[in-house]
Every structure is written in structure tokens, then in C-alpha cells.
Design a protein around this motif. Sequence first.
Motif, PDB file in Angstrom:
ATOM      1  N   ALA A 101       0.829  -1.206   0.000  1.00 49.50           N
ATOM      2  CA  ALA A 101       0.000   0.000   0.000  1.00 49.50           C
ATOM      3  C   ALA A 101       0.860   1.251   0.000  1.00 49.50           C
ATOM      4  CB  ALA A 101      -0.929  -0.011   1.218  1.00 49.50           C
ATOM      5  N   GLU A 102       1.910   1.267   0.818  1.00 47.38           N
ATOM      6  CA  GLU A 102       2.803   2.424   0.878  1.00 47.38           C
ATOM      7  C   GLU A 102       3.505   2.634  -0.463  1.00 47.38           C
ATOM      8  OE1 GLU A 102       6.736   3.951   3.356  1.00 47.38           O
ATOM      9  OE2 GLU A 102       5.377   2.502   4.279  1.00 47.38           O
ATOM     10  N   ALA A 103       3.951   1.547  -1.077  1.00 49.21           N
ATOM     11  CA  ALA A 103       4.640   1.658  -2.363  1.00 49.21           C
ATOM     12  C   ALA A 103       3.712   2.188  -3.452  1.00 49.21           C
ATOM     13  CB  ALA A 103       5.221   0.303  -2.769  1.00 49.21           C
ATOM     14  N   ILE A 104       2.445   1.795  -3.410  1.00 50.39           N
ATOM     15  CA  ILE A 104       1.482   2.306  -4.392  1.00 50.39           C
ATOM     16  C   ILE A 104       1.367   3.821  -4.281  1.00 50.39           C
ATOM     17  CG2 ILE A 104      -0.982   2.384  -4.981  1.00 50.39           C
ATOM     18  CD1 ILE A 104      -1.094  -0.612  -4.303  1.00 50.39           C
ATOM     19  N   VAL A 105       1.248   4.312  -3.073  1.00 45.89           N
ATOM     20  CA  VAL A 105       1.114   5.757  -2.872  1.00 45.89           C
ATOM     21  C   VAL A 105       2.391   6.474  -3.275  1.00 45.89           C
ATOM     22  CG1 VAL A 105       0.687   7.575  -1.188  1.00 45.89           C
ATOM     23  CG2 VAL A 105      -0.568   5.416  -1.027  1.00 45.89           C
ATOM     24  N   ARG A 106       3.535   5.959  -2.867  1.00 45.66           N
ATOM     25  CA  ARG A 106       4.805   6.623  -3.167  1.00 45.66           C
ATOM     26  C   ARG A 106       5.134   6.609  -4.653  1.00 45.66           C
ATOM     27  NH1 ARG A 106       7.694   8.131   1.195  1.00 45.66           N
ATOM     28  NH2 ARG A 106       7.135   7.254   3.230  1.00 45.66           N
ATOM     29  N   SER A 107       4.592   5.658  -5.379  1.00 43.00           N
ATOM     30  CA  SER A 107       4.841   5.590  -6.821  1.00 43.00           C
ATOM     31  C   SER A 107       3.814   6.375  -7.629  1.00 43.00           C
ATOM     32  CB  SER A 107       4.838   4.127  -7.282  1.00 43.00           C
ATOM     33  OG  SER A 107       3.547   3.549  -7.099  1.00 43.00           O
ATOM     34  N   GLY A 108       2.895   7.046  -6.941  1.00 38.09           N
ATOM     35  CA  GLY A 108       1.863   7.803  -7.647  1.00 38.09           C
ATOM     36  C   GLY A 108       0.733   6.943  -8.170  1.00 38.09           C
ATOM     37  N   GLY A 109       0.547   5.769  -7.579  1.00 37.07           N
ATOM     38  CA  GLY A 109      -0.491   4.848  -8.031  1.00 37.07           C
ATOM     39  C   GLY A 109      -1.882   5.219  -7.542  1.00 37.07           C
ATOM     40  N   ASP A 110      -2.802   4.322  -7.753  1.00 42.87           N
ATOM     41  CA  ASP A 110      -4.215   4.553  -7.452  1.00 42.87           C
ATOM     42  C   ASP A 110      -4.447   4.585  -5.936  1.00 42.87           C
ATOM     43  OD1 ASP A 110      -6.951   4.673  -7.358  1.00 42.87           O
ATOM     44  OD2 ASP A 110      -7.287   2.650  -8.155  1.00 42.87           O
ATOM     45  N   PRO A 111      -4.867   5.712  -5.374  1.00 44.89           N
ATOM     46  CA  PRO A 111      -5.122   5.772  -3.927  1.00 44.89           C
ATOM     47  C   PRO A 111      -6.173   4.772  -3.471  1.00 44.89           C
ATOM     48  CG  PRO A 111      -5.057   7.974  -4.876  1.00 44.89           C
ATOM     49  CD  PRO A 111      -5.078   7.013  -6.022  1.00 44.89           C
ATOM     50  N   ALA A 112      -7.177   4.544  -4.303  1.00 43.23           N
ATOM     51  CA  ALA A 112      -8.240   3.604  -3.922  1.00 43.23           C
ATOM     52  C   ALA A 112      -7.681   2.197  -3.736  1.00 43.23           C
ATOM     53  CB  ALA A 112      -9.342   3.604  -4.976  1.00 43.23           C
ATOM     54  N   ALA A 113      -6.710   1.828  -4.571  1.00 47.42           N
ATOM     55  CA  ALA A 113      -6.097   0.503  -4.435  1.00 47.42           C
ATOM     56  C   ALA A 113      -5.327   0.397  -3.126  1.00 47.42           C
ATOM     57  CB  ALA A 113      -5.175   0.232  -5.624  1.00 47.42           C
ATOM     58  N   ALA A 114      -4.607   1.456  -2.767  1.00 47.01           N
ATOM     59  CA  ALA A 114      -3.866   1.459  -1.506  1.00 47.01           C
ATOM     60  C   ALA A 114      -4.821   1.388  -0.320  1.00 47.01           C
ATOM     61  CB  ALA A 114      -2.990   2.706  -1.413  1.00 47.01           C
ATOM     62  N   LYS A 115      -5.903   2.147  -0.369  1.00 42.73           N
ATOM     63  CA  LYS A 115      -6.871   2.130   0.718  1.00 42.73           C
ATOM     64  C   LYS A 115      -7.503   0.750   0.874  1.00 42.73           C
ATOM     65  CE  LYS A 115      -8.066   7.032   0.219  1.00 42.73           C
ATOM     66  NZ  LYS A 115      -9.125   8.002  -0.128  1.00 42.73           N
ATOM     67  N   ALA A 116      -7.789   0.097  -0.234  1.00 42.18           N
ATOM     68  CA  ALA A 116      -8.406  -1.228  -0.177  1.00 42.18           C
ATOM     69  C   ALA A 116      -7.497  -2.231   0.525  1.00 42.18           C
ATOM     70  CB  ALA A 116      -8.733  -1.705  -1.590  1.00 42.18           C
ATOM     71  N   ILE A 117      -6.195  -2.097   0.295  1.00 38.48           N
ATOM     72  CA  ILE A 117      -5.243  -2.993   0.949  1.00 38.48           C
ATOM     73  C   ILE A 117      -5.236  -2.756   2.456  1.00 38.48           C
ATOM     74  CG2 ILE A 117      -2.788  -3.518   1.189  1.00 38.48           C
ATOM     75  CD1 ILE A 117      -2.545  -2.860  -1.834  1.00 38.48           C
ATOM     76  N   VAL A 118      -5.206  -1.498   2.863  1.00 42.78           N
ATOM     77  CA  VAL A 118      -5.221  -1.187   4.295  1.00 42.78           C
ATOM     78  C   VAL A 118      -6.515  -1.690   4.933  1.00 42.78           C
ATOM     79  CG1 VAL A 118      -5.087   0.642   6.025  1.00 42.78           C
ATOM     80  CG2 VAL A 118      -3.727   0.813   3.928  1.00 42.78           C
ATOM     81  N   HIS A 119      -7.615  -1.549   4.221  1.00 46.46           N
ATOM     82  CA  HIS A 119      -8.889  -2.040   4.751  1.00 46.46           C
ATOM     83  C   HIS A 119      -8.870  -3.560   4.956  1.00 46.46           C
ATOM     84  CE1 HIS A 119     -10.627   1.829   4.654  1.00 46.46           C
ATOM     85  NE2 HIS A 119     -10.924   1.884   3.370  1.00 46.46           N
ATOM     86  N   GLN A 120      -8.118  -4.280   4.118  1.00 46.52           N
ATOM     87  CA  GLN A 120      -7.998  -5.725   4.317  1.00 46.52           C
ATOM     88  C   GLN A 120      -7.331  -6.032   5.654  1.00 46.52           C
ATOM     89  OE1 GLN A 120      -6.293  -6.454   0.095  1.00 46.52           O
ATOM     90  NE2 GLN A 120      -7.208  -8.409   0.628  1.00 46.52           N
ATOM     91  N   ILE A 121      -6.317  -5.278   5.994  1.00 45.78           N
ATOM     92  CA  ILE A 121      -5.650  -5.470   7.284  1.00 45.78           C
ATOM     93  C   ILE A 121      -6.581  -5.060   8.417  1.00 45.78           C
ATOM     94  CG2 ILE A 121      -3.680  -4.788   8.707  1.00 45.78           C
ATOM     95  CD1 ILE A 121      -2.988  -6.556   6.309  1.00 45.78           C
ATOM     96  N   GLN A 122      -7.275  -3.950   8.247  1.00 47.46           N
ATOM     97  CA  GLN A 122      -8.194  -3.498   9.284  1.00 47.46           C
ATOM     98  C   GLN A 122      -9.305  -4.517   9.542  1.00 47.46           C
ATOM     99  OE1 GLN A 122      -9.308   0.411   7.663  1.00 47.46           O
ATOM    100  NE2 GLN A 122      -8.196   1.361   9.378  1.00 47.46           N
ATOM    101  N   ALA A 123      -9.763  -5.151   8.476  1.00 40.71           N
ATOM    102  CA  ALA A 123     -10.851  -6.120   8.631  1.00 40.71           C
ATOM    103  C   ALA A 123     -10.449  -7.263   9.549  1.00 40.71           C
ATOM    104  CB  ALA A 123     -11.266  -6.655   7.261  1.00 40.71           C
TER     105      ALA A 123
END
Length: 479
Positions: free
Chosen positions: A363-385
Motif C-alpha cells: 500500500a505504501e509503495a502504491i502511494v509513493r509511486s503515484g499509483g491509485d489511492p483507492a487501491a492502496a486504501k483497499a489494501i489497508v482495509h484488508q488489514i483493518q478487517a
Amino acid sequence: MKTVYHCLVISLLVFTAYSCNKQLDALPKNAKVDANTIIDAGTAQIALNGAYYNFANATLTKTGWQMHQIIPAELAGYMGYGNGGFGAAYENKNTSVGANYWNESYVLLNAANGVIKGVTALADNQFPGNRKKEIIAEARFLRAYGHFRLLTFYAEWYKNDSPNGVLIRDELSELGNISKARSSVKESYDFILADLDDAIANGPATNPNVYATKWAAMALKMRVLISRGAAADYPAIIQLADNIIQQSPFVLEDNAIDLFHKNGLNSKEVMLAVKPQAAQELDAYSKSRQYWPGASSLYVAPLSLKNLLNNDPRQTWMIGTQKGTGVVESYFFTKYIAQNTIPTVVSETDYAIRLSEVYLLKAEAIVRSGGDPAAAKAIVHQIQAKAGITSTENNIPYLEVENATGANNLLMAIYKETVKTLVAEDGMEWLALLRLPYATVQQLKPTIISQTLYILPVPADEFRYNPSFGNQNPGYEKF
């Protein structure tokens, strides 16, 4: 504690090797085995077990992983000493902590180098299948781990052009090769990554989770790359994460609490762990007793960690009752052992690499590379779940991630989740903090008044016994 070279001078070519069986809790038959005693596949495995024994920082009665949990968490502001106040070691330029990691790492490196030297000298046909390559790969994984720990605590890892890198040890130490200069940061990263690439290419795909696999090497490579932080590193991190998530046998624990309070090594999320020694849970000074109710030492959670976990289900099982008020308000830290319980094998188990970290680094790499924020958020939500946080509850922790706008705010949300998930395991909360912009680091930890406080000073004995080492770390010239 004296520098590791005192030990090396005394033991010359020796390195520790324990147990004919592949288990850390077997007593050593011979505590001093030099590389020449590796004469076949069986003795090679004994030597490799010795290297893992040093990785666990073990003694005959217990493992010594707890400092991996406490020191980085304290530096990040999420743990403290419950019997006398808080205060991160090198914010006050106190070097007492510094020698622990230094000596531990170089003992591990010497053991790993002994394995590599001894096994490399043997003929391939002395090993079944690919076992020769696998043993060397496991040893190179351990060597990469040791060098990376040294890089992140004693070198300017955050400056790729810095000359102040690691003192690389790539061979078994002898009197004739102790004197050596430190490498640059770039050279340090390159050496560590070369070891990990070999561990990925040749490491075993399956192994008990107290031993390295190619999957653990991929995860460690993700740590190294996110620390280096070059533009090309982020796509590589994402690719490594996808490989692990899609192809490895590891899966996230359904309920985060079960990993620490119930399943331990039986959890399918654990990629690399430290198994407690036999009957370690009975030791009067076991790790668990340092958290509850307190033995010779007591390590507690400060108000900052309790507040970070407000409105989060994890607070109920990670933060216990208030320990006291005094100068610093603190609480029992119950991530590993619940209050009013006794130590067990599970509570004594330590975790070096878990799959949750792979998700969060992706998730961090997606954000730092300028990737899709929604994809990064979805990954964090998987951990939160897995911690009981879902969108249906419409709760605050979920919304803090979902409503984060802009790269910096989303990185902050990922950082907070990293702390909640990985606090007091192997320093991931500390490195995650230091990857944030320096101004943000200062806001979160005002006592970090300079980037020189990102790292420790090189122990003074190193300069006494190795005059070729080079410069002391900036800001610590008096040591």
C-alpha cells in the motif's frame, strides 16, 4: 558490552553451531565449531542451525529477541520502561543501547559467513537435490538480515549518496581481516540486495516458519527497497508483494488477536518467527513476564499508543489497565500476554516477518509511486478487517483511511495502521516513522531535532580495535 571483535579475537575461526536436529531448543553438543568441521550435509545443517541460534540471539534457556520489540517502539514513542520513566536512548545521545544491536548483528554475520564458506567448499553431490544451494541461500538471508539491521541503526540509510554505510563482513573473521573500512550506503544496499536475490532464487519454497524461505527473502527485500526509496524500487515492491500474496502458502490471520494470544507459530500468517527455547515460559525472567506483571524489568505502553488505538478494537487486547500516573501515564502492554494470565509458548514467541507487513508495504509503495489511492486504501482495509474494522460499522479508523486525501495524508494513515499492526515486533513502526517527510517526523516526535538522531553512534570500541573503520556517524563525533 565489549565490541564483537573481542569475541572474534578470542574465538578466531570459531562460530556457534547448535543441535543435530533442526530445532533451536536442542542443547549444543559443541559450542565451538569452525568452518573446517562442515564436512557433509549433516554437519552443514548443524552449522546452519547455529546461525539461526544467533539470529534468535538465544541462550540455553531463552531467546533474546525482546530488544527488537522494545527499543524501536520506544524510539518511535510507543513503548517505555515502566519502573522508572521513559526516554529514547539516543535522543539523549546515550550509547548504552547501541552495542546490543551491533554485537548481536556481527555475531550473526560471522556465523552466516562460516556456513557459506564451509558449505561452498563441499562438492554438490554431497547434498541431496538442491540442498547445498538452499543452505547457502538461508545463510545469505541471515547475512542480509544482519547487515540491514546494522544499516538502519548505524548508517545513513536514508542518504543513498552517503559514505557512511555498513562495515560489511563477507567472510569468516580472522585476525588478518578484522581491520576494514565501512562501505558507502549505496554499496551496503547493493550487497544486501545481492544476498537477498540469491536467497530468493535458491532458497527453499517451504520450510518450518522458524527458518527462512524464498518468500521471507522477498518480504525482507521489500523492507530494504522501501528504505532505499528509489523511484524504481516502488514497482519492484508491488511486484514482490503480489508474488507473495498470490503464490506463497501464507494467508492473513482471520482475527488478529488469535495470532498473538492463541495460534502463535501455528498461524498461517507467520512467515518467519523466533521459537522460544524449551520451557522458556517457565523462566522467572521470561519475555512475557517483562510485560505482565513485571519481573526484573517492566515494559509498558504510553498514553500515545493508547490514544492511537482509540475507537479501534485492538485497544481492548493490546492495552491493559493503567500502570500508574506519575510523570508519564502508562498502561500494561498486553499484545503478547493478557493480564491475569501466565506465560505460555505462544506468549514467548516472537515474530520477525508477517504477511500483514507485506500488505502494508505494498500500500505504501502504491502511494509513493503515484499509483491509485483507492487501491492502496483497499489494501489497508484488508488489514483493518482482520482487526474487526469494517465499512459496515462506519467506524472512525476505517474512515480515517477512506477519507484521506492527497499522498501525504494517505501515507500518514498507512503509517498509523503500520504502528497499530506491527508495533513491538521488529522495528517496523520506527522505520515507518522515519520514512515520512522530516517535517512530519518532527511534528510526531519533537525530540528528534536532527536527522542525525535517526541512527545510533558506532560503538567506541570499533575504532579502538579496527582503526581502518572510518568516520564516526555525524553528530556523534565525541563517541
